[in-house]
Design an enzyme around this catalytic site. Structure first.
Site, PDB file in Angstrom:
ATOM      1  N   HIS A   1       0.829  -1.216   0.000  1.00 20.18           N
ATOM      2  CA  HIS A   1       0.000   0.000   0.000  1.00 20.18           C
ATOM      3  C   HIS A   1       0.862   1.265   0.000  1.00 20.18           C
ATOM      4  O   HIS A   1       1.062   1.892   1.032  1.00 20.18           O
ATOM      5  CB  HIS A   1      -0.883  -0.056   1.254  1.00 20.18           C
ATOM      6  CG  HIS A   1      -2.076   0.833   1.180  1.00 20.18           C
ATOM      7  ND1 HIS A   1      -3.288   0.482   1.721  1.00 20.18           N
ATOM      8  CD2 HIS A   1      -2.253   2.056   0.634  1.00 20.18           C
ATOM      9  CE1 HIS A   1      -4.157   1.468   1.508  1.00 20.18           C
ATOM     10  NE2 HIS A   1      -3.547   2.437   0.866  1.00 20.18           N
TER      11      HIS A   1
ATOM     12  N   LEU B   1       2.672   6.421  -4.608  1.00 18.25           N
ATOM     13  CA  LEU B   1       3.871   6.999  -5.230  1.00 18.25           C
ATOM     14  C   LEU B   1       3.552   8.314  -5.946  1.00 18.25           C
ATOM     15  O   LEU B   1       4.456   9.033  -6.356  1.00 18.25           O
ATOM     16  CB  LEU B   1       4.501   5.997  -6.210  1.00 18.25           C
ATOM     17  CG  LEU B   1       5.164   4.767  -5.579  1.00 18.25           C
ATOM     18  CD1 LEU B   1       5.646   3.806  -6.666  1.00 18.25           C
ATOM     19  CD2 LEU B   1       6.329   5.154  -4.675  1.00 18.25           C
TER      20      LEU B   1
ATOM     21  N   ASP C   1       0.442   2.418   3.821  1.00 16.25           N
ATOM     22  CA  ASP C   1      -0.416   3.525   3.364  1.00 16.25           C
ATOM     23  C   ASP C   1       0.397   4.826   3.317  1.00 16.25           C
ATOM     24  O   ASP C   1      -0.101   5.908   3.658  1.00 16.25           O
ATOM     25  CB  ASP C   1      -1.664   3.684   4.228  1.00 16.25           C
ATOM     26  CG  ASP C   1      -2.739   4.525   3.535  1.00 16.25           C
ATOM     27  OD1 ASP C   1      -2.517   4.951   2.382  1.00 16.25           O
ATOM     28  OD2 ASP C   1      -3.799   4.757   4.143  1.00 16.25           O
TER      29      ASP C   1
ATOM     30  N   ASN D   1      -6.895   8.632   6.788  1.00 17.61           N
ATOM     31  CA  ASN D   1      -8.101   7.873   6.500  1.00 17.61           C
ATOM     32  C   ASN D   1      -7.766   6.406   6.313  1.00 17.61           C
ATOM     33  O   ASN D   1      -6.952   6.113   5.456  1.00 17.61           O
ATOM     34  CB  ASN D   1      -8.725   8.396   5.205  1.00 17.61           C
ATOM     35  CG  ASN D   1     -10.181   8.699   5.390  1.00 17.61           C
ATOM     36  OD1 ASN D   1     -10.746   8.428   6.443  1.00 17.61           O
ATOM     37  ND2 ASN D   1     -10.787   9.222   4.350  1.00 17.61           N
TER      38      ASN D   1
HETATM   39  O1  DOR Z   1      -5.120   8.872   4.534  1.00 15.42           O
HETATM   40  C1  DOR Z   1      -5.240   8.462   3.399  1.00 15.42           C
HETATM   41  N1  DOR Z   1      -4.579   9.016   2.374  1.00 15.42           N
HETATM   42  N2  DOR Z   1      -6.070   7.424   3.169  1.00 15.42           N
HETATM   43  C2  DOR Z   1      -6.364   7.021   1.914  1.00 15.42           C
HETATM   44  O2  DOR Z   1      -7.104   6.079   1.758  1.00 15.42           O
HETATM   45  C3  DOR Z   1      -5.801   7.726   0.753  1.00 15.42           C
HETATM   46  C4  DOR Z   1      -4.544   8.389   1.104  1.00 15.42           C
HETATM   47  C5  DOR Z   1      -4.053   9.362   0.076  1.00 15.42           C
HETATM   48  O3  DOR Z   1      -4.021   8.997  -1.117  1.00 15.42           O
HETATM   49  O4  DOR Z   1      -3.629  10.454   0.433  1.00 15.42           O
END
Ligand code: DOR
Length: 433
Positions: free
Chosen positions: A60, A63, A304, A277
């Site tokens: 996850h 990039l 993430d 998130n």
């Molecule tokens: O905190 C988050 N940022 N959760 C996500 O699901 C997407 C991500 C992002 O692309 O910034």
């Protein structure tokens, strides 16, 4: 062929732990034994007190290329990955444009060719990640795409998800869901609970995650098609996955390092670096996701890694985008959060061979990640010093963005060396190119 000896460490792979030196020749490991003599001309890397394991695999990673190059590029993100001990990352498709088309996927794979970590690509489930029409999943799968997700949002329409699962089953690919019911989460900037009431910030309830997870588990039961759940964060989610696995459903799940360590109490600072998130949850949820990982209900730790530039991330809390950096700190953060509850084999399994399998990058799937540290195996390796202490300096990170929630914190455990296909791309915690 260039030879390299990793000397004095403890080798950790799925087979267990043992003291051994590791000799690498070209792209492969050629010997694993105690007391190997360095061949003439071989480079020697010290691994005294360190764990020597297959390189980490991140399921996850954002990039940000194409379209978000101010925040990160394939090159800068892969440098951060190598510094964090990763041999491979799965690039998320919520780019601009989204990776919903073979030409975009091909471009990202091409950018990854010379990078310090292997780049695999996740394709979008729906065109533009709008949740309406399916992407050309077959064409993307033909390019080697194994994971599909609309990450950043969940697929709201159950019939679209059902159809996607049916296609995924035929293609032999895996759907990865960002569980978030948009109607329940709408307007929420943090976890809904005592802290959101106290701070006067609108919250998103745990139910926003759990309702979509429960729906998807029903769809998996119907279609018998494998599904992976991204960044699970609540005690209720851990219970749902535990029951689904007990029932024999083909599901896997990940947790992020930040959900293993941080709670919603951090938001009391109103510092948007803690906005993410799914949101940081309460202490009981943190305990539950830790327990889920120790128990094996949660299969993998995934970062993430979500870079955002200061011009957006430093806006007031309610206006800032969600997301935090993760690649360079993940192993140390998880190591600290689990403090001995999971041995080295368990922890590295969650970072290496289990995610490698979920992403289809393991040797059994024809890949070169997460395999044993054994003669003939690929020399994608990490050397991690569990005792090294360091302070996280946001300015010193190699990501293009600075939004780490650990700035100024002391972490225990640091990646010392990383080998990519036999090349030492990180030596003594420094990128070599
Ligand atoms: O905190 C988050 N940022 N959760 C996500 O699901 C997407 C991500 C992002 O692309 O910034």
């Amino acid at each position: 062929m260039a030879e390299l000896l990793i000397r004095g460490g403890t080798v950790v792979d799925e087979g267990g732990e043992r003291r051994a030196d590791v000799l690498v020749s070209g792209r492969d490991v050629v010997a694993v034994a105690e007391g190997i003599e360095a061949p003439a001309g071989a480079r020697v890397l010290d691994a005294g007190g360190c764990l020597v394991a297959p390189g980490l695999v991140d399921l996850h990673t954002h990039l940000r290329q194409p379209g978000g190059e101010v925040a990160e590029t394939v090159e800068s993100g892969c440098r951060a990955a190598a510094l964090g001990g990763y041999g491979a990352v799965v690039a998320m498709p919520n780019t601009e444009p989204a990776i919903d088309d073979p030409s975009v996927a091909r471009d990202v794979l091409e950018l990854g060719r010379g990078a310090l970590a292997q780049v695999a690509v996740a394709g979008a489930i729906t065109i533009g990640r709008r949740g309406e029409r399916l992407s050309p999943m077959g064409e993307l799968a033909a390019l080697g795409v194994r994971l599909f997700t609309d990450d950043g949002s969940g697929v709201q329409d159950a019939s679209v998800m059902r159809q996607a699962l049916e296609y995924a089953g035929d293609l032999g690919v895996v759907l990865a869901e960002h569980c978030e019911d948009a109607s329940l989460a709408a307007g929420g900037h943090m976890h809904e609970g005592a802290w959101s009431s106290r701070l006067g910030l609108p919250g998103q309830p745990a139910l926003a995650e759990e309702a979509m997870l429960a729906r998807d588990l029903s769809l998996v039961r119907l279609t018998r098609t494998p599904m992976h759940f991204l960044h699970l964060s609540t005690a209720g989610s851990v219970d749902l996955v535990r029951r689904a696995k007990a029932e024999g459903l083909p599901v896997t799940a990940e947790v992020t390092p930040h959900h293993l360590l941080l709670t919603d109490a951090e938001v009391a600072s109103y510092d948007p670096v803690f906005k993410v998130n799914p949101p940081l949850r309460g202490q009981a949820d943190v305990e539950a996701v830790r327990g889920g990982l120790v128990e094996g209900v949660i299969d993998a730790v995934a970062t993430d890694h979500a870079p955002h530039p200061p011009e957006t991330k430093e806006r007031p809390f309610e206006e800032a985008p969600p997301g935090m950096l993760g690649l360079e700190t993940a192993l140390a953060v998880a190591f600290g959060a689990l403090s001995g509850r999971l041995g080295a084999v368990g922890l590295l399994g969650a970072f290496s061979w289990r995610p490698a399998r979920i992403a289809g990058l393991d040797p059994a799937s024809g890949g070169r990640q997460g395999g044993p540290v054994a003669p003939g195996a690929p020399a994608n390796l990490v050397v991690f010093d569990p005792a090294a202490e360091w302070e996280v300096d946001p300015a010193a990170l190699s990501s293009r963005s600075r939004n780490t929630p650990y700035g100024g914190r002391r972490l225990r455990g640091r990646v010392r060396h990383t080998l990519r296909e036999g090349e030492p791309v990180v030596v003594d915690a420094r990128a070599q190119r």
